[in-house]
Design a protein around this motif. Structure first.
Motif, PDB file in Angstrom:
ATOM      1  N   LYS A  85      -0.970  -4.097  -6.434  1.00  0.00           N
ATOM      2  CA  LYS A  85      -2.007  -3.169  -6.859  1.00  0.00           C
ATOM      3  C   LYS A  85      -3.370  -3.715  -6.467  1.00  0.00           C
ATOM      4  N   ASP A  86      -4.329  -2.817  -6.403  1.00  0.00           N
ATOM      5  CA  ASP A  86      -5.712  -3.164  -6.111  1.00  0.00           C
ATOM      6  C   ASP A  86      -6.536  -2.622  -7.266  1.00  0.00           C
ATOM      7  N   LEU A 129     -16.635   1.877 -15.087  1.00  0.00           N
ATOM      8  CA  LEU A 129     -17.542   2.823 -15.738  1.00  0.00           C
ATOM      9  C   LEU A 129     -17.081   4.261 -15.486  1.00  0.00           C
ATOM     10  N   ILE A 130     -16.763   4.580 -14.237  1.00  0.00           N
ATOM     11  CA  ILE A 130     -16.318   5.937 -13.900  1.00  0.00           C
ATOM     12  C   ILE A 130     -15.017   6.271 -14.640  1.00  0.00           C
ATOM     13  N   ASN A 131     -14.072   5.336 -14.671  1.00  0.00           N
ATOM     14  CA  ASN A 131     -12.797   5.571 -15.357  1.00  0.00           C
ATOM     15  C   ASN A 131     -13.006   5.812 -16.852  1.00  0.00           C
ATOM     16  N   LEU A 132     -13.816   4.961 -17.479  1.00  0.00           N
ATOM     17  CA  LEU A 132     -14.061   5.088 -18.916  1.00  0.00           C
ATOM     18  C   LEU A 132     -14.843   6.368 -19.218  1.00  0.00           C
ATOM     19  N   VAL A 147      -5.695   1.007 -13.304  1.00  0.00           N
ATOM     20  CA  VAL A 147      -4.324   0.566 -13.008  1.00  0.00           C
ATOM     21  C   VAL A 147      -4.048  -0.814 -13.622  1.00  0.00           C
ATOM     22  N   ARG A 148      -4.926  -1.234 -14.534  1.00  0.00           N
ATOM     23  CA  ARG A 148      -4.790  -2.571 -15.127  1.00  0.00           C
ATOM     24  C   ARG A 148      -3.474  -2.797 -15.852  1.00  0.00           C
ATOM     25  N   GLU A 149      -2.933  -1.754 -16.465  1.00  0.00           N
ATOM     26  CA  GLU A 149      -1.713  -1.912 -17.264  1.00  0.00           C
ATOM     27  C   GLU A 149      -0.439  -1.900 -16.423  1.00  0.00           C
ATOM     28  N   ILE A 172      -5.609   1.325  -6.789  1.00  0.00           N
ATOM     29  CA  ILE A 172      -4.499   1.688  -5.911  1.00  0.00           C
ATOM     30  C   ILE A 172      -3.237   0.952  -6.371  1.00  0.00           C
ATOM     31  N   LEU A 173      -2.153   1.712  -6.483  1.00  0.00           N
ATOM     32  CA  LEU A 173      -0.837   1.125  -6.749  1.00  0.00           C
ATOM     33  C   LEU A 173      -0.053   1.154  -5.451  1.00  0.00           C
TER      34      LEU A 173
END
Length: 177
Positions: A154-155, A17-20, A126-128, A160-161
């Motif tokens: 990644k997390d 939510l925060i990222n979007l 960091v999903r991609e 986190i990468l």
């Protein structure tokens, strides 16, 4: 505010939510969050009710409605909510990532000659990113540090990468101070 214990599912949803919300500055639809975290929209709606009860999200009614994180959400996830954070570029396989900013760089095992790693805390998803991808971080605002590395892990929950550092230099250009 007292520390709120969130489940990993709640953390993942709140982080998404925060990222979007950072990308659009508008209310975020439950379906968009569901797509981001690969969950059912009904599950997201149920989780949002509990996050609303914890005062971490607010519901926005209407056709342009959805959810917005509250200031408490940033605190609960220990995310800085800055109006204009310094831009620290992030490149993924040579392409700039416009939807993310580097929030923190933790260097671990720098004393180990063969295995230098960095934890890159990203504000954004960091999903991609996948193991083996090439990443460049920087230059950072003050020291002009640039890190070239390979994703080692990644997390997704905490954005986190984990990079295996291939090259690191500072200043990569003349510093501003």
């Amino acid at each position: 505010m007292s520390s709120i214990e969130l489940t990993s599912s709640q953390k993942t949803i709140l982080t998404a939510l925060i990222n979007l919300h950072r990308e659009t500055e508008d209310a975020v639809k439950g379906e968009d969050i569901a797509e981001e975290v690969d969950r059912n929209p009904g599950t997201i709606r149920n989780q949002m009710q509990s996050l609303k009860a914890l005062q971490l999200v607010e519901g926005v009614p209407g056709p342009k409605g959805g959810y917005k994180p509250t200031a408490n959400a940033y605190e609960a996830l220990d995310v800085d909510q800055m109006d204009e954070p310094a831009a620290v570029p992030l490149l993924h396989n040579g392409e700039p990532v416009d939807t993310a900013n580097v929030g923190e760089i933790d260097l671990s095992s720098v004393h180990h000659p063969d295995l230098c790693r960095a934890e890159i805390h990203v504000q954004g998803s960091v999903r991609e990113f996948h193991e083996g991808d090439k990443v460049r971080v920087g230059p950072t605002p003050l020291s002009k540090l640039v890190i070239d590395g390979t994703v080692d892990g990644k997390d997704d929950t905490d954005n986190i990468l984990i990079l295996r550092i291939d090259d690191m230099r500072a200043p990569a250009e003349e510093p501003n101070h």
